[in-house]
Design an enzyme around this catalytic site. Structure first.
Site, PDB file in Angstrom:
ATOM      1  N   ASP A   1     -31.886  20.649  -1.955  1.00 35.97           N
ATOM      2  CA  ASP A   1     -30.426  20.817  -2.049  1.00 35.97           C
ATOM      3  C   ASP A   1     -29.875  20.150  -3.297  1.00 35.97           C
ATOM      4  O   ASP A   1     -28.919  20.655  -3.914  1.00 35.97           O
ATOM      5  CB  ASP A   1     -29.737  20.206  -0.823  1.00 35.97           C
TER       6      ASP A   1
ATOM      7  N   HIS B   1     -19.268  15.947  -1.116  1.00 35.59           N
ATOM      8  CA  HIS B   1     -20.304  15.356  -0.268  1.00 35.59           C
ATOM      9  C   HIS B   1     -20.963  14.110  -0.872  1.00 35.59           C
ATOM     10  O   HIS B   1     -21.633  13.369  -0.161  1.00 35.59           O
ATOM     11  CB  HIS B   1     -21.401  16.375   0.029  1.00 35.59           C
TER      12      HIS B   1
ATOM     13  N   GLY C   1     -25.663  17.517  -0.394  1.00 29.61           N
ATOM     14  CA  GLY C   1     -25.026  18.829  -0.332  1.00 29.61           C
ATOM     15  C   GLY C   1     -24.611  19.408  -1.664  1.00 29.61           C
ATOM     16  O   GLY C   1     -23.472  19.861  -1.812  1.00 29.61           O
TER      17      GLY C   1
ATOM     18  N   ASP D   1     -12.537  23.578   2.248  1.00 25.23           N
ATOM     19  CA  ASP D   1     -13.915  24.059   2.146  1.00 25.23           C
ATOM     20  C   ASP D   1     -14.438  24.322   3.563  1.00 25.23           C
ATOM     21  O   ASP D   1     -13.994  23.694   4.516  1.00 25.23           O
ATOM     22  CB  ASP D   1     -14.742  22.949   1.471  1.00 25.23           C
TER      23      ASP D   1
ATOM     24  N   HIS E   1     -17.177  23.420   4.657  1.00 23.61           N
ATOM     25  CA  HIS E   1     -17.922  22.219   5.045  1.00 23.61           C
ATOM     26  C   HIS E   1     -16.991  21.001   5.090  1.00 23.61           C
ATOM     27  O   HIS E   1     -16.073  20.884   4.275  1.00 23.61           O
ATOM     28  CB  HIS E   1     -19.060  21.950   4.049  1.00 23.61           C
TER      29      HIS E   1
ATOM     30  N   ASP F   1     -15.948  28.753  -0.162  1.00 19.42           N
ATOM     31  CA  ASP F   1     -16.924  29.191   0.834  1.00 19.42           C
ATOM     32  C   ASP F   1     -16.292  29.393   2.209  1.00 19.42           C
ATOM     33  O   ASP F   1     -16.967  29.800   3.162  1.00 19.42           O
ATOM     34  CB  ASP F   1     -18.109  28.228   0.920  1.00 19.42           C
TER      35      ASP F   1
ATOM     36  N   TYR G   1     -20.254  30.468  -2.806  1.00 16.95           N
ATOM     37  CA  TYR G   1     -21.610  30.848  -3.191  1.00 16.95           C
ATOM     38  C   TYR G   1     -21.800  32.353  -3.340  1.00 16.95           C
ATOM     39  O   TYR G   1     -22.913  32.816  -3.552  1.00 16.95           O
ATOM     40  CB  TYR G   1     -22.597  30.238  -2.183  1.00 16.95           C
TER      41      TYR G   1
END
Length: 438
Positions: free
Chosen positions: A95, A137, A145, A172, A174, A261, A300
């Site tokens: 990652d 992150h 991340g 986001d 996440h 995302d 992404y």
């Protein structure tokens, strides 16, 4: 007639040269695609455009540990093999790989967010845009991340020199874990994250009940959502919660992470939001008229990321743009419709029930009822922009559970309104296209 907002925009053509690797979903090339659409629509004429200067290692060390920053500055793909222990220590993996010019990439995107904060502090703009930033992150001493340096924390620290309270918003898909953990114990930063939660979805944090600790109790808010979240569900929660946050917290500045995302059709996401729904969150916060730093984040599916952030640049510059995309070097990426639009899936269930939505809304608003008024902060002398001292971290032991990284991330001391910290950065001239290099 209302005064038009002055907008600062940060971009460097070098962003298109950075490459995480063939199979890695993070593609900095998406920034070049966004920028070419911004140019094609003529939006650059509505903004002051700046090349970001590289953040100095000492600036990065205002949040990150010195040993971690030093490691970032020296590791390369060719030398990585001899740093096996440090790679494990700092959480480098598939990652978060080591790639060519990785540290320069970090310096540029962090430098842009820091300088955006400086310009807001000095009244040189009302809105600052850094689509290369938003890497939420990254932790004090480790990558996570796809994120190596947490530009958001660094920008918030800069804003805290001039503003008693700073609001952080994250849309986001996440959870904005790195920023939440950094400010988990303070009442001077409120973090509000709207994100997918559950089913082992990365990073696995951001439960509704995680609300901060000690002085920061109820200053960390999480809105956990399920697969298929659409525009209606999102804004049924976003608008009443954020309206109440603004009433209660009364921030002097806002930092908003706008990861794309959370759009439908994202390669790693699971929401079903349209381009218009995503942009509406930005439009809503912009209307409060508070100094605003806007960053990118996840995203992404490259062509949709470029569409999203171009559309949101138009919102931030109060510009109506046609749906037909202008021709650019990347025109073929936007086939077959070549339009400034990302529609929601027509057949995708929203797994958030009406009962879920009402329960979350009620509980978050109840948390906010505990905050009777904005916290008072004794104003002290503001550290100069060019000073880059070491921040004195408070390492007192805490008996209560405050999260995995909370002790390490206590960066706002209760007895020090503006801290010893500061990030050295010049403001540069306003207007036109500028180099901000030292």
């Amino acid at each position: 007639m209302a005064r038009k907002n002055k907008v600062a925009y940060f971009y460097d053509s070098e962003f298109q040269e950075f490459y995480f690797g063939q199979n890695h979903p993070m593609k900095p090339h998406r920034l070049a695609m966004t920028h070419h659409l911004v140019l094609g629509y003529g939006l650059h004429k509505k903004m002051d455009v700046f090349r970001p200067r590289k953040a100095h290692p000492a600036e990065l060390a205002q949040f990150h540990s010195e040993d971690y920053v030093e490691f970032l500055s020296k590791v390369t793909p060719d030398s990585a093999a001899k740093y096996a222990n440090q790679l494990r220590q700092y959480n480098f993996n598939d990652d978060c790989p080591v790639f060519d010019n990785m540290f320069k990439f970090c310096q540029l995107y962090a430098g842009a967010s820091i300088e955006g904060a400086v310009k807001l502090n000095h009244g040189l703009c009302d809105i600052a845009i850094n689509w290369s930033g938003g890497l939420h992150h990254a932790k004090k001493g480790e990558a996570s991340g796809f994120c190596y340096v947490n530009d958001l924390v660094l920008a918030i620290l800069e804003l805290l020199k001039y503003h008693a309270r700073v609001l952080y918003i994250d849309i986001d898909v996440h959870h904005g874990d790195g920023v939440e953990e950094a400010f988990y114990l303070t009442d001077r930063v409120m973090t509000v994250s709207f994100h997918k939660y559950g089913d082992y979805f990365f990073p696995g944090t951001g439960d509704l009940t995680d609300t901060g600790e000690l002085n920061g109790k109820y200053y960390s808010l999480n809105v956990p959502l399920k697969d298929g979240t659409n525009d209606e569900t999102f804004h049924t929660l976003f608008k009443p919660i954020m309206r109440r946050v603004m009433e209660v917290f009364q921030p002097g500045a806002i930092v908003m992470q706008c990861g794309a995302d959370s759009l439908a059709h994202d390669r790693l996401g699971c929401f079903n939001m349209s381009l218009r729904g995503h942009g509406e969150a930005i439009r809503f916060m912009k209307e409060f008229g508070v100094p605003l730093l806007i960053t990118g984040g996840g995203g992404y599916t490259k062509h949709n990321v470029a569409r999203c952030w171009t559309y949101e640049t138009a919102i931030l510059t109060d510009t109506q743009v046609p749906e037909q995309l202008p021709r650019s070097d990347y025109h073929e990426y936007f086939a077959p419709d070549f339009s400034l639009n990302v529609s929601a899936h027509k057949v995708m269930d929203d797994n958030n029930t009406k009962a879920d939505i009402e329960r979350i809304r009620r509980e978050v608003l109840e948390y906010l009822r505990h905050l009777q008024h904005a916290p008072g902060v004794q104003m002290q002398e503001v550290p100069p922009d060019f000073r880059v001292p070491r921040y004195n971290y408070d390492e007192e032991p805490l008996e209560e559970r405050v999260g995995k990284y909370a002790r390490e991330h206590l960066i706002i001391r209760d007895d020090d309104a503006f801290g010893e910290g500061g990030l050295g950065l010049g403001t540069g001239p306003a207007g036109g296209y500028h180099d901000s290099y030292e």
